[in-house]
Design a protein around this motif. Structure first.
Motif: not given
Length: 339
Positions: A227-239
């Protein structure tokens, strides 16, 4: 002499001045030590005795009339509206430029807002700490390298008083005074004895998060991180999570995100791997819970921590860490639109 005085008196009564400079010139002409009235006063001693009374009265009248006329003209200048009477001279010069938020403040606020939506509250603690809260309570062994003088700033050679090396000390303080459920984030400045360069500094900023409650699992941690990664860097972000080691978490992991510059395809920034590391995380070690007075058989928890400078680098592509602390207005003005 009386005729001369009367002529000067007529001159004074018709006296005019267009500005303060002209008025000062008239004052000097008539009333100064070398002025015309002073010259008449000097000549007064040559006046016949039977005329002194009359001449003296005329001289006094001339001097008084001249002084009154000067004062009258001066008052007329003081009462003229200049158009600037409403200016507050105590204010700063115009135009007053609005300041901008520092990029680290912008990113810290965004991180706090994201975790705030997950129910985390902000907790803060002192920057000058003791060994227990920075190391011992967090399961650091006595011979752990982080205790070495090369990494930690100690106060007055006292091994028990130091500048905190991470904001995990805030987590231990909260766990000592509060029973679960605990859901906090700990933003703040930390210090490490490192050489200053474009990629390292002796002080920097961290945000750490802690969640302790019944039945908290690694799956909860992974979902919060996604959730943090998508909110900070965009909805296409993968972890992705890679196994790692931290004294205070077990199991531990480091988290990478898909490179936000190349979209995971590979570039110089991500060293052509498509991934960039942003934080460390893991499940809180039971020893840490027990040392803080929390029953590890009843409660579990996860913790994570990231460098704000690191996140800011990824978000704004700032390549030199030293720019964050130099207060160069040319650098700071680039973030006006982000405020």
């Amino acid at each position: 002499m009386i005729n001369k005085i009367k002529a000067l008196l007529q001159e004074v009564e018709n006296m005019k001045a267009a500005n303060a400079e002209e008025l000062e010139a008239l004052r000097i002409k008539y009333l100064s030590k070398k002025g015309e009235i002073s010259a008449l006063m000097n000549d007064f001693r040559n006046v016949a005795a039977d005329q002194k009374r009359e001449v003296g009265q005329f001289l006094n009248q001339l001097k008084e009339t001249t002084q009154n006329k000067i004062n009258e003209l001066k008052e007329s200048f003081d009462n003229v509206q200049t158009g600037n009477d409403d200016i507050d001279l105590t204010r700063t010069a115009y135009p007053v430029e609005l300041g901008t938020r520092h990029p680290l403040s912008l990113v810290k606020k965004e991180i706090c807002d994201i975790f705030g939506r997950l129910g985390f509250s902000i907790a803060e603690g002192p920057e000058i700490e003791d060994d227990w809260h920075v190391f011992s309570s967090l399961n650091f062994a006595e011979d752990h390298p982080a205790r070495d003088m090369q990494d930690t700033f100690f106060i007055q050679h006292n091994p028990d008083v130091l500048l905190r090396t991470h904001t995990s000390s805030v987590q231990t303080r909260v766990m000592e005074t509060q029973q679960p459920p605990i859901r906090i984030i700990c933003p703040g400045r930390v210090y490490r004895n490192e050489a200053i360069s474009y990629r390292a500094h002796c002080f920097f900023h961290q945000v750490e998060a802690l969640y302790v409650d019944k039945n908290v699992s690694f799956a909860d941690l992974k979902q919060a991180l996604l959730f943090f990664a998508k909110e900070m860097f965009g909805p296409e972000t993968k972890i992705r999570l890679r196994p790692s080691y931290f004294p205070f978490t077990e199991p531990s992991a480091e988290m990478d995100i898909s490179c936000n510059l190349c979209g995971g395809k590979g570039c110089a920034f991500c060293k052509h791997t498509g991934w960039v590391e942003i934080l460390g995380c893991g499940m809180v070690d039971p020893n840490v819970l027990e040392s803080c007075g929390i029953d590890s058989k009843v409660y579990t928890g996860y913790a994570l921590g990231m460098g704000i400078e690191r996140i800011t680098n990824l978000k704004y592509q700032v390549k030199d860490l030293r720019m964050f602390s130099e207060n160069d207005v040319r650098f700071l003005k680039q973030f006006e639109s982000a405020n």
